[in-house]
Design a protein around this motif. Structure first.
Motif, PDB file in Angstrom:
ATOM      1  N   SER A  84       0.816  -1.223   0.000  1.00 40.81           N
ATOM      2  CA  SER A  84       0.000   0.000   0.000  1.00 40.81           C
ATOM      3  C   SER A  84       0.846   1.267   0.000  1.00 40.81           C
ATOM      4  N   GLU A  85       1.917   1.288   0.801  1.00 35.93           N
ATOM      5  CA  GLU A  85       2.734   2.497   0.907  1.00 35.93           C
ATOM      6  C   GLU A  85       3.558   2.772  -0.351  1.00 35.93           C
ATOM      7  N   GLN A  86       3.586   1.835  -1.282  1.00 35.67           N
ATOM      8  CA  GLN A  86       4.339   2.019  -2.530  1.00 35.67           C
ATOM      9  C   GLN A  86       3.440   2.378  -3.719  1.00 35.67           C
ATOM     10  N   THR A  87       2.177   2.674  -3.460  1.00 31.85           N
ATOM     11  CA  THR A  87       1.242   2.869  -4.573  1.00 31.85           C
ATOM     12  C   THR A  87       1.107   4.312  -5.065  1.00 31.85           C
ATOM     13  N   VAL A  88       1.572   5.281  -4.297  1.00 29.13           N
ATOM     14  CA  VAL A  88       1.443   6.674  -4.746  1.00 29.13           C
ATOM     15  C   VAL A  88       2.201   6.920  -6.054  1.00 29.13           C
ATOM     16  N   PRO A  89       3.486   6.526  -6.160  1.00 33.67           N
ATOM     17  CA  PRO A  89       4.171   6.724  -7.443  1.00 33.67           C
ATOM     18  C   PRO A  89       3.513   5.952  -8.595  1.00 33.67           C
ATOM     19  N   VAL A  90       2.922   4.810  -8.286  1.00 36.68           N
ATOM     20  CA  VAL A  90       2.227   4.034  -9.322  1.00 36.68           C
ATOM     21  C   VAL A  90       1.001   4.813  -9.803  1.00 36.68           C
ATOM     22  N   GLU A  92       0.663   8.032  -9.760  1.00 37.55           N
ATOM     23  CA  GLU A  92       1.169   9.159 -10.553  1.00 37.55           C
ATOM     24  C   GLU A  92       1.517   8.714 -11.968  1.00 37.55           C
ATOM     25  N   GLU A  93       2.157   7.550 -12.097  1.00 38.63           N
ATOM     26  CA  GLU A  93       2.496   7.031 -13.431  1.00 38.63           C
ATOM     27  C   GLU A  93       1.238   6.630 -14.203  1.00 38.63           C
ATOM     28  N   ALA A  94       0.277   6.023 -13.505  1.00 40.36           N
ATOM     29  CA  ALA A  94      -0.977   5.630 -14.165  1.00 40.36           C
ATOM     30  C   ALA A  94      -1.673   6.869 -14.724  1.00 40.36           C
ATOM     31  N   ALA A  95      -1.644   7.955 -13.964  1.00 41.24           N
ATOM     32  CA  ALA A  95      -2.221   9.212 -14.441  1.00 41.24           C
ATOM     33  C   ALA A  95      -1.432   9.746 -15.633  1.00 41.24           C
ATOM     34  N   ARG A 115      -6.786   9.301  -4.528  1.00 42.54           N
ATOM     35  CA  ARG A 115      -7.083  10.701  -4.834  1.00 42.54           C
ATOM     36  C   ARG A 115      -6.320  11.170  -6.072  1.00 42.54           C
ATOM     37  N   ILE A 116      -5.034  10.815  -6.145  1.00 40.19           N
ATOM     38  CA  ILE A 116      -4.211  11.205  -7.301  1.00 40.19           C
ATOM     39  C   ILE A 116      -4.822  10.657  -8.594  1.00 40.19           C
TER      40      ILE A 116
END
Length: 142
Positions: A84-90, A92-95, A115-116
């Protein structure tokens, strides 16, 4: 406001209309859940694109990419097998690649990543197994 997954009917529509799934954290080891889930989805007719920076070559017969931004074609769903804690950069890339859906596998959730992705126009599904949902909602295939 607390996060809510789309309705089951909407998840069914998402799966029906999707063809290409980039799997972040797809292992090249056949005994890993990410491999088994991806292989099952591939057998159901989805195109699986492996994303794993530690694997060179192919997984499940498909070229493996180091990141989502390295994929040279459109992606419908970004399916995530990372903590879970590694999903923010993912997210951002998905966006950045304009994927349609960010799907965090069973046991994985992150409100900031959600949210991102949502702010970038992606639909978000968290803490659900894509293979289980596909088997229940589209038992006969797409």
């Amino acid at each position: 406001m607390a996060f809510e997954n789309p309705t089951r009917e909407r998840i069914k529509e998402i799966l029906k209309s999707s063809n290409t799934i980039a799997v972040v954290g797809l292992s090249d080891k056949p005994d890993r859940v990410s491999y088994m889930v991806s292989e099952a989805m591939q057998k159901k007719g989805y195109r699986i694109i492996p994303v794993n920076p530690t694997v060179q070559g192919t997984i499940l017969g498909e070229t493996c990419y180091a990141s989502l931004t390295d994929i040279p074609e459109p992606v419908d769903i970004v399916n995530v097998f990372r903590r879970s804690e590694q999903t923010v950069p993912v997210a951002e890339e998905a966006a950045a690649i304009k994927a349609k859906v960010l799907w965090l596998q069973l046991g994985i959730s992150n409100d900031e990543a959600a949210r991102i992705a949502a702010d970038a126009g992606l639909e978000v599904i968290m803490d659900r197994c894509i293979k289980v949902e596909d088997s229940i909602l589209l038992p006969g295939g797409k």
